[in-house]
Design an enzyme around this catalytic site. Structure first.
Site, PDB file in Angstrom:
ATOM      1  N   LYS A  82       9.233   3.557  14.354  1.00 11.36           N
ATOM      2  CA  LYS A  82       8.660   2.439  13.588  1.00 11.36           C
ATOM      3  C   LYS A  82       9.104   2.449  12.117  1.00 11.36           C
ATOM      4  O   LYS A  82       9.652   3.445  11.630  1.00 11.36           O
ATOM      5  CB  LYS A  82       7.130   2.506  13.694  1.00 11.36           C
ATOM      6  CG  LYS A  82       6.614   2.331  15.133  1.00 11.36           C
ATOM      7  CD  LYS A  82       5.095   2.205  15.141  1.00 11.36           C
ATOM      8  CE  LYS A  82       4.573   2.015  16.545  1.00 11.36           C
ATOM      9  NZ  LYS A  82       3.119   1.733  16.557  1.00 11.36           N
ATOM     10  N   TYR A 122       4.113  -7.191  21.542  1.00 10.93           N
ATOM     11  CA  TYR A 122       2.747  -6.668  21.572  1.00 10.93           C
ATOM     12  C   TYR A 122       1.745  -7.703  22.081  1.00 10.93           C
ATOM     13  O   TYR A 122       0.550  -7.618  21.753  1.00 10.93           O
ATOM     14  CB  TYR A 122       2.347  -6.193  20.181  1.00 10.93           C
ATOM     15  CG  TYR A 122       2.911  -4.825  19.803  1.00 10.93           C
ATOM     16  CD1 TYR A 122       2.549  -3.681  20.522  1.00 10.93           C
ATOM     17  CD2 TYR A 122       3.766  -4.670  18.723  1.00 10.93           C
ATOM     18  CE1 TYR A 122       3.035  -2.425  20.168  1.00 10.93           C
ATOM     19  CE2 TYR A 122       4.258  -3.410  18.366  1.00 10.93           C
ATOM     20  CZ  TYR A 122       3.882  -2.296  19.093  1.00 10.93           C
ATOM     21  OH  TYR A 122       4.351  -1.053  18.751  1.00 10.93           O
ATOM     22  N   PHE A 157      -6.672  -5.697  15.417  1.00 16.51           N
ATOM     23  CA  PHE A 157      -5.576  -5.145  14.616  1.00 16.51           C
ATOM     24  C   PHE A 157      -4.247  -5.861  14.846  1.00 16.51           C
ATOM     25  O   PHE A 157      -3.228  -5.485  14.267  1.00 16.51           O
ATOM     26  CB  PHE A 157      -5.422  -3.643  14.897  1.00 16.51           C
ATOM     27  CG  PHE A 157      -5.187  -3.291  16.354  1.00 16.51           C
ATOM     28  CD1 PHE A 157      -3.929  -3.380  16.931  1.00 16.51           C
ATOM     29  CD2 PHE A 157      -6.243  -2.863  17.152  1.00 16.51           C
ATOM     30  CE1 PHE A 157      -3.711  -3.045  18.264  1.00 16.51           C
ATOM     31  CE2 PHE A 157      -6.046  -2.520  18.488  1.00 16.51           C
ATOM     32  CZ  PHE A 157      -4.769  -2.625  19.043  1.00 16.51           C
ATOM     33  N   ARG A 213       5.132  10.497  25.813  1.00 15.21           N
ATOM     34  CA  ARG A 213       3.780  10.320  25.261  1.00 15.21           C
ATOM     35  C   ARG A 213       3.191  11.657  24.797  1.00 15.21           C
ATOM     36  O   ARG A 213       2.480  11.729  23.795  1.00 15.21           O
ATOM     37  CB  ARG A 213       2.882   9.607  26.271  1.00 15.21           C
ATOM     38  CG  ARG A 213       3.335   8.146  26.430  1.00 15.21           C
ATOM     39  CD  ARG A 213       2.464   7.370  27.366  1.00 15.21           C
ATOM     40  NE  ARG A 213       1.133   7.110  26.832  1.00 15.21           N
ATOM     41  CZ  ARG A 213       0.835   6.160  25.956  1.00 15.21           C
ATOM     42  NH1 ARG A 213       1.790   5.373  25.465  1.00 15.21           N
ATOM     43  NH2 ARG A 213      -0.402   5.975  25.559  1.00 15.21           N
ATOM     44  N   THR A 221      -2.453   8.212  19.493  1.00 16.14           N
ATOM     45  CA  THR A 221      -2.138   7.005  18.700  1.00 16.14           C
ATOM     46  C   THR A 221      -2.543   7.179  17.239  1.00 16.14           C
ATOM     47  O   THR A 221      -1.811   6.800  16.330  1.00 16.14           O
ATOM     48  CB  THR A 221      -2.887   5.780  19.292  1.00 16.14           C
ATOM     49  OG1 THR A 221      -2.566   5.695  20.679  1.00 16.14           O
ATOM     50  CG2 THR A 221      -2.493   4.496  18.599  1.00 16.14           C
ATOM     51  N   ARG A 254       3.592  12.381  15.928  1.00 17.26           N
ATOM     52  CA  ARG A 254       2.659  11.668  15.049  1.00 17.26           C
ATOM     53  C   ARG A 254       1.923  12.619  14.109  1.00 17.26           C
ATOM     54  O   ARG A 254       1.694  12.278  12.938  1.00 17.26           O
ATOM     55  CB  ARG A 254       1.689  10.833  15.885  1.00 17.26           C
ATOM     56  CG  ARG A 254       2.362   9.557  16.408  1.00 17.26           C
ATOM     57  CD  ARG A 254       1.525   8.888  17.455  1.00 17.26           C
ATOM     58  NE  ARG A 254       2.010   7.559  17.817  1.00 17.26           N
ATOM     59  CZ  ARG A 254       1.702   6.969  18.964  1.00 17.26           C
ATOM     60  NH1 ARG A 254       0.927   7.578  19.845  1.00 17.26           N
ATOM     61  NH2 ARG A 254       2.175   5.769  19.238  1.00 17.26           N
ATOM     62  N   ASN A 311       2.178   4.742  12.527  1.00 13.94           N
ATOM     63  CA  ASN A 311       2.080   5.943  13.362  1.00 13.94           C
ATOM     64  C   ASN A 311       3.422   6.396  13.959  1.00 13.94           C
ATOM     65  O   ASN A 311       3.470   7.006  15.017  1.00 13.94           O
ATOM     66  CB  ASN A 311       0.987   5.788  14.429  1.00 13.94           C
ATOM     67  CG  ASN A 311       1.303   4.737  15.469  1.00 13.94           C
ATOM     68  OD1 ASN A 311       2.242   3.971  15.303  1.00 13.94           O
ATOM     69  ND2 ASN A 311       0.545   4.712  16.541  1.00 13.94           N
ATOM     70  N   HIS A 331       6.380   4.324  18.916  1.00  8.56           N
ATOM     71  CA  HIS A 331       5.732   3.679  20.064  1.00  8.56           C
ATOM     72  C   HIS A 331       6.407   4.229  21.310  1.00  8.56           C
ATOM     73  O   HIS A 331       7.605   4.492  21.298  1.00  8.56           O
ATOM     74  CB  HIS A 331       5.928   2.155  20.016  1.00  8.56           C
ATOM     75  CG  HIS A 331       5.628   1.483  21.330  1.00  8.56           C
ATOM     76  ND1 HIS A 331       4.350   1.163  21.711  1.00  8.56           N
ATOM     77  CD2 HIS A 331       6.439   1.156  22.370  1.00  8.56           C
ATOM     78  CE1 HIS A 331       4.385   0.634  22.934  1.00  8.56           C
ATOM     79  NE2 HIS A 331       5.644   0.609  23.343  1.00  8.56           N
ATOM     80  N   GLU A 375       9.590  -3.231  28.884  1.00  7.11           N
ATOM     81  CA  GLU A 375       9.917  -3.019  27.465  1.00  7.11           C
ATOM     82  C   GLU A 375      11.407  -2.729  27.264  1.00  7.11           C
ATOM     83  O   GLU A 375      11.999  -3.156  26.265  1.00  7.11           O
ATOM     84  CB  GLU A 375       9.054  -1.882  26.898  1.00  7.11           C
ATOM     85  CG  GLU A 375       7.575  -2.270  26.841  1.00  7.11           C
ATOM     86  CD  GLU A 375       6.683  -1.197  26.242  1.00  7.11           C
ATOM     87  OE1 GLU A 375       7.169  -0.086  25.925  1.00  7.11           O
ATOM     88  OE2 GLU A 375       5.478  -1.479  26.071  1.00  7.11           O
TER      89      GLU A 375
HETATM   90  P1  CMP Z   1       1.552   1.512  19.684  1.00  5.38           P
HETATM   91  O1  CMP Z   1       1.707   2.628  20.657  1.00  5.38           O
HETATM   92  O2  CMP Z   1       2.786   0.951  19.083  1.00  5.38           O
HETATM   93  O3  CMP Z   1       0.743   0.315  20.391  1.00  5.38           O
HETATM   94  C1  CMP Z   1      -0.025  -0.615  19.661  1.00  5.38           C
HETATM   95  C2  CMP Z   1      -0.224  -0.211  18.235  1.00  5.38           C
HETATM   96  O4  CMP Z   1      -1.304  -0.822  17.563  1.00  5.38           O
HETATM   97  C3  CMP Z   1      -0.528   1.272  18.180  1.00  5.38           C
HETATM   98  O5  CMP Z   1       0.609   2.011  18.511  1.00  5.38           O
HETATM   99  C4  CMP Z   1      -1.050   1.410  16.757  1.00  5.38           C
HETATM  100  O6  CMP Z   1      -0.014   1.632  15.817  1.00  5.38           O
HETATM  101  C5  CMP Z   1      -1.640   0.034  16.465  1.00  5.38           C
HETATM  102  N1  CMP Z   1      -3.097   0.078  16.299  1.00  5.38           N
HETATM  103  C6  CMP Z   1      -3.769  -0.217  15.168  1.00  5.38           C
HETATM  104  N2  CMP Z   1      -5.096  -0.070  15.361  1.00  5.38           N
HETATM  105  C7  CMP Z   1      -5.272   0.343  16.635  1.00  5.38           C
HETATM  106  C8  CMP Z   1      -6.425   0.689  17.425  1.00  5.38           C
HETATM  107  N3  CMP Z   1      -7.663   0.611  16.926  1.00  5.38           N
HETATM  108  N4  CMP Z   1      -6.226   1.085  18.703  1.00  5.38           N
HETATM  109  C9  CMP Z   1      -4.968   1.146  19.239  1.00  5.38           C
HETATM  110  N5  CMP Z   1      -3.850   0.828  18.529  1.00  5.38           N
HETATM  111  C10 CMP Z   1      -3.998   0.443  17.240  1.00  5.38           C
END
Ligand code: CMP
Length: 137
Positions: free
Chosen positions: A9, A49, A57, A85, A91, A102, A112, A115, A126
Site C-alpha cells: 500500500k 473494495y 471506513f 495472511r 489488519t 504489519r 496498514n 493487502h 483480485e
Molecule cells: P485490507 O486488507 O486492505 O482490506 C480493507 C481495508 O480497510 C483494511 O485492509 C484496512 O486497511 C481498512 N480498514 C479501515 N478500518 C477498518 C476496520 N474497522 N475493519 C477492517 N478494515 C478496516
C-alpha cells in the site's frame, strides 16, 4: 500450488520498504509470479473494495489507497493465501503478531502496509482485477 494477490500500500511504498516486504514473501517460499507499480484511480479503488462500500471506513480507505503509488503482486506457493495472511499479521498493526509485516512496517488500521486476498475464490477475482493471464508467469 495456490496464487494470491498482494498489494503493497501507499504507506509502505512511501517508506521505501517494497524490497523488504518482498523479501518476507520470498524468504517464506512465496514466489513473485507477477508484479507492477501503479496509481489507483478513485474508481479503481472503489471497485476493488466494493465489498466494503457500506462500511464506515470506505471513503477513508479509497482516499488512502489513491494517496500514492501501490505495488501489486501475484504470489505463488503452497497454501499461498493463508501463508500470505500469516506473514501480513492482523489488519490492525497494533494487534499484529511480532515479526509480521504489519507489526514491523505499518502505523494504523488504514495505513496498514499490505493487502492480501482472504480466500482462494477472492484471490482469483483480485488477480484478474490487476493482471492479464499472460502477465502471470
Ligand atoms: P485490507 O486488507 O486492505 O482490506 C480493507 C481495508 O480497510 C483494511 O485492509 C484496512 O486497511 C481498512 N480498514 C479501515 N478500518 C477498518 C476496520 N474497522 N475493519 C477492517 N478494515 C478496516
Amino acid at each position: 500450488m495456490e496464487q494470491t494477490l498482494s498489494i503493497i500500500k501507499p504507506d509502505a511504498v512511501a517508506k521505501n520498504v517494497v524490497g523488504k516486504i518482498i523479501d518476507r514473501f520470498e524468504s517464506n517460499n512465496l514466489r513473485v509470479a507477477a508484479i507492477k507499480k501503479l496509481c489507483l484511480t478513485n474508481e479503481d479503488a472503489a471497485r476493488f473494495y466494493a465489498v466494503h462500500k457500506e462500511r464506515p471506513f470506505f471513503n477513508d480507505l479509497v482516499k488512502f489507497m489513491t494517496s500514492g503509488a501501490v505495488v501489486v503482486l501475484v504470489l505463488e506457493g503452497e497454501n499461498a493465501v493463508a501463508k500470505n495472511r500469516e506473514l501480513m499479521g492482523a489488519t490492525n498493526p497494533k494487534e499484529a503478531e511480532k515479526g509480521t509485516i504489519r507489526a514491523d512496517f505499518a502505523e494504523s488500521i488504514d495505513a496498514n502496509a499490505v493487502h492480501g486476498s482472504d480466500s482462494l475464490e477472492n484471490a482469483s477475482i483480485e488477480i484478474a482485477f490487476f493482471f492479464a493471464k499472460k502477465e502471470v508467469a
